[in-house]
Design a protein around this motif. Structure first.
Motif, mmCIF file in Angstrom:
data_model
loop_
_atom_site.group_PDB
_atom_site.id
_atom_site.type_symbol
_atom_site.label_atom_id
_atom_site.label_comp_id
_atom_site.label_asym_id
_atom_site.label_seq_id
_atom_site.Cartn_x
_atom_site.Cartn_y
_atom_site.Cartn_z
ATOM 1 N N ALA A 279 0.835 -1.043 -0.004
ATOM 2 C CA ALA A 279 0.021 0.070 -0.008
ATOM 3 C C ALA A 279 0.787 1.263 0.096
ATOM 4 C CB ALA A 279 -1.009 0.070 1.114
ATOM 5 N N LEU A 280 2.081 1.156 0.528
ATOM 6 C CA LEU A 280 2.963 2.372 0.865
ATOM 7 C C LEU A 280 3.918 2.471 -0.414
ATOM 8 C CD1 LEU A 280 3.473 2.590 4.522
ATOM 9 C CD2 LEU A 280 1.917 4.008 3.144
ATOM 10 N N SER A 281 3.801 1.440 -1.056
ATOM 11 C CA SER A 281 5.080 1.341 -2.122
ATOM 12 C C SER A 281 4.903 2.543 -3.246
ATOM 13 C CB SER A 281 5.250 -0.104 -2.723
ATOM 14 O OG SER A 281 3.978 -0.416 -3.502
ATOM 15 N N GLY A 282 3.557 2.765 -3.418
ATOM 16 C CA GLY A 282 3.400 3.925 -4.785
ATOM 17 C C GLY A 282 3.775 5.130 -4.124
ATOM 18 N N TRP A 283 3.458 5.357 -2.839
ATOM 19 C CA TRP A 283 3.916 6.693 -2.106
ATOM 20 C C TRP A 283 5.331 6.928 -2.077
ATOM 21 C CZ3 TRP A 283 -0.220 9.427 -3.137
ATOM 22 C CH2 TRP A 283 -1.324 8.881 -2.848
ATOM 23 N N ALA A 284 6.033 5.812 -1.872
ATOM 24 C CA ALA A 284 7.409 5.851 -1.694
ATOM 25 C C ALA A 284 7.976 5.987 -3.348
ATOM 26 C CB ALA A 284 7.908 4.418 -1.362
ATOM 27 N N ALA A 285 7.622 5.328 -4.246
ATOM 28 C CA ALA A 285 7.981 5.563 -5.614
ATOM 29 C C ALA A 285 7.663 7.115 -5.980
ATOM 30 C CB ALA A 285 7.191 4.636 -6.675
ATOM 31 N N LEU A 286 6.459 7.766 -5.542
ATOM 32 C CA LEU A 286 6.246 9.028 -5.958
ATOM 33 C C LEU A 286 7.401 9.734 -5.107
ATOM 34 C CD1 LEU A 286 4.390 11.006 -7.196
ATOM 35 C CD2 LEU A 286 3.111 11.073 -5.228
ATOM 36 N N ALA A 287 7.604 9.574 -3.979
ATOM 37 C CA ALA A 287 8.371 10.417 -3.286
ATOM 38 C C ALA A 287 9.921 10.368 -3.848
ATOM 39 C CB ALA A 287 8.857 9.862 -1.918
ATOM 40 N N VAL A 288 10.420 9.179 -4.356
ATOM 41 C CA VAL A 288 11.770 9.288 -5.049
ATOM 42 C C VAL A 288 11.743 9.806 -6.139
ATOM 43 C CG1 VAL A 288 12.497 7.065 -3.721
ATOM 44 C CG2 VAL A 288 11.642 6.926 -6.201
ATOM 45 N N THR A 289 10.772 10.304 -6.700
ATOM 46 C CA THR A 289 10.793 11.223 -8.147
ATOM 47 C C THR A 289 11.431 12.570 -7.845
ATOM 48 O OG1 THR A 289 8.351 12.015 -7.928
ATOM 49 C CG2 THR A 289 8.838 10.140 -9.222
ATOM 50 N N ALA A 290 11.628 13.215 -6.400
ATOM 51 C CA ALA A 290 11.938 14.386 -6.112
ATOM 52 C C ALA A 290 13.593 14.253 -6.177
ATOM 53 C CB ALA A 290 11.678 14.652 -4.705
ATOM 54 N N LEU A 291 14.381 13.231 -6.575
ATOM 55 C CA LEU A 291 15.681 12.929 -6.482
ATOM 56 C C LEU A 291 16.061 13.406 -7.808
ATOM 57 C CD1 LEU A 291 16.181 9.386 -4.909
ATOM 58 C CD2 LEU A 291 16.715 11.484 -3.980
ATOM 59 N N PRO A 292 17.284 13.861 -7.999
ATOM 60 C CA PRO A 292 17.791 14.256 -9.396
ATOM 61 C C PRO A 292 17.699 13.245 -10.463
ATOM 62 C CG PRO A 292 19.581 14.288 -7.753
ATOM 63 C CD PRO A 292 18.416 13.626 -7.055
ATOM 64 N N GLY A 293 17.232 13.697 -11.567
ATOM 65 C CA GLY A 293 16.728 12.813 -12.615
ATOM 66 C C GLY A 293 17.872 11.739 -13.366
ATOM 67 N N GLY A 294 17.750 10.669 -13.668
ATOM 68 C CA GLY A 294 18.846 9.788 -13.946
ATOM 69 C C GLY A 294 19.330 8.926 -13.106
ATOM 70 N N SER A 295 19.259 9.188 -11.865
ATOM 71 C CA SER A 295 19.671 8.497 -10.697
ATOM 72 C C SER A 295 19.032 7.199 -10.608
ATOM 73 C CB SER A 295 19.493 9.385 -9.438
ATOM 74 O OG SER A 295 19.805 8.586 -8.357
ATOM 75 N N PRO A 296 19.709 5.900 -10.455
ATOM 76 C CA PRO A 296 19.238 4.981 -10.325
ATOM 77 C C PRO A 296 18.407 4.725 -9.135
ATOM 78 C CG PRO A 296 21.640 4.675 -10.947
ATOM 79 C CD PRO A 296 21.305 5.996 -10.608
ATOM 80 N N LEU A 297 18.589 5.522 -7.970
ATOM 81 C CA LEU A 297 17.704 5.652 -6.849
ATOM 82 C C LEU A 297 16.510 6.218 -6.962
ATOM 83 C CD1 LEU A 297 20.317 6.737 -4.205
ATOM 84 C CD2 LEU A 297 19.402 4.485 -4.487
ATOM 85 N N ARG A 298 16.432 6.621 -8.117
ATOM 86 C CA ARG A 298 14.893 7.397 -8.763
ATOM 87 C C ARG A 298 14.041 6.415 -9.573
ATOM 88 N NH1 ARG A 298 13.794 13.097 -11.730
ATOM 89 N NH2 ARG A 298 11.506 12.699 -11.954
#
Length: 138
Positions: free
Chosen positions: A19-38
Motif C-alpha cells: 500500500a505504501l510502495s506507490g507513495w515511496a515511488a512518488l517520493a523518490v521522483t524528487a531525486l535528481p533525474g537519471g539517478s538509479p535511486l529514482r
C-alpha cells in the motif's frame, strides 16, 4: 502453530508495504533525474505494485505453488493496469508522471487491504498433491 499458518502480523506488514510502495515511488521522483535511486523504485512499483495489491494472499501462508502463481501474475496484471491508467490519462489530456504515479498509488492503497483475488493454486493446491496415507485426513 499449524504448518501453513502465517506468522502474526506478517501479511499485514506485507499489505502495508504494498500500500505504501506507490507513495515511496512518488517520493523518490524528487531525486535528481537519471539517478538509479529514482528510476529503480518507480520501475519496480509500476511493474509489480498494483498486481501484488490485488493478488496478495490471505491470512494463511500460501502454498509454494500459490506464491509462484502470485509472482507470475503480478507483473502482467500490474503492467496492464498501468497501461489502462496511462491510456485514460492521455485520453483525458491530463497525463504526467506525477498524476500517473498518484493514480497507481491510490489504487494500491485502496486494493491492498481488500481480500485477495483467489488463485487456482491457492484454492485447489493444484501443483502440490499430497499422497493419501494414514497420516493425512484424506
Amino acid at each position: 502453530m499449524p504448518h501453513n499458518a502465517a506468522p502474526p502480523g506478517g501479511q499485514g506488514r506485507t499489505r502495508a508495504a504494498v500500500a505504501l510502495s506507490g507513495w515511496a515511488a512518488l517520493a523518490v521522483t524528487a531525486l535528481p533525474g537519471g539517478s538509479p535511486l529514482r528510476w529503480i523504485p518507480v520501475l519496480l512499483f509500476v511493474a509489480f505494485g498494483p498486481g501484488l495489491a490485488l493478488l496478495l494472499p490471505g491470512p494463511a501462508a500460501p502454498r509454494p505453488a500459490a506464491r509462484l502463481e502470485t509472482v507470475a501474475l503480478a507483473a502482467p496484471l500490474s503492467l496492464s493496469l498501468a497501461t489502462l491508467t496511462a491510456t485514460a490519462l492521455f485520453l483525458a489530456e491530463s497525463f504526467s508522471a506525477t498524476v500517473f504515479l498518484v493514480s497507481l498509488a491510490v489504487f494500491c492503497t485502496v486494493a491492498a487491504p481488500l481480500p485477495a483475488v483467489p488463485l487456482p493454486a491457492a484454492t485447489r493446491g493444484a501443483a502440490e498433491r499430497v499422497k493419501p496415507g494414514p497420516w493425512t485426513d484424506r
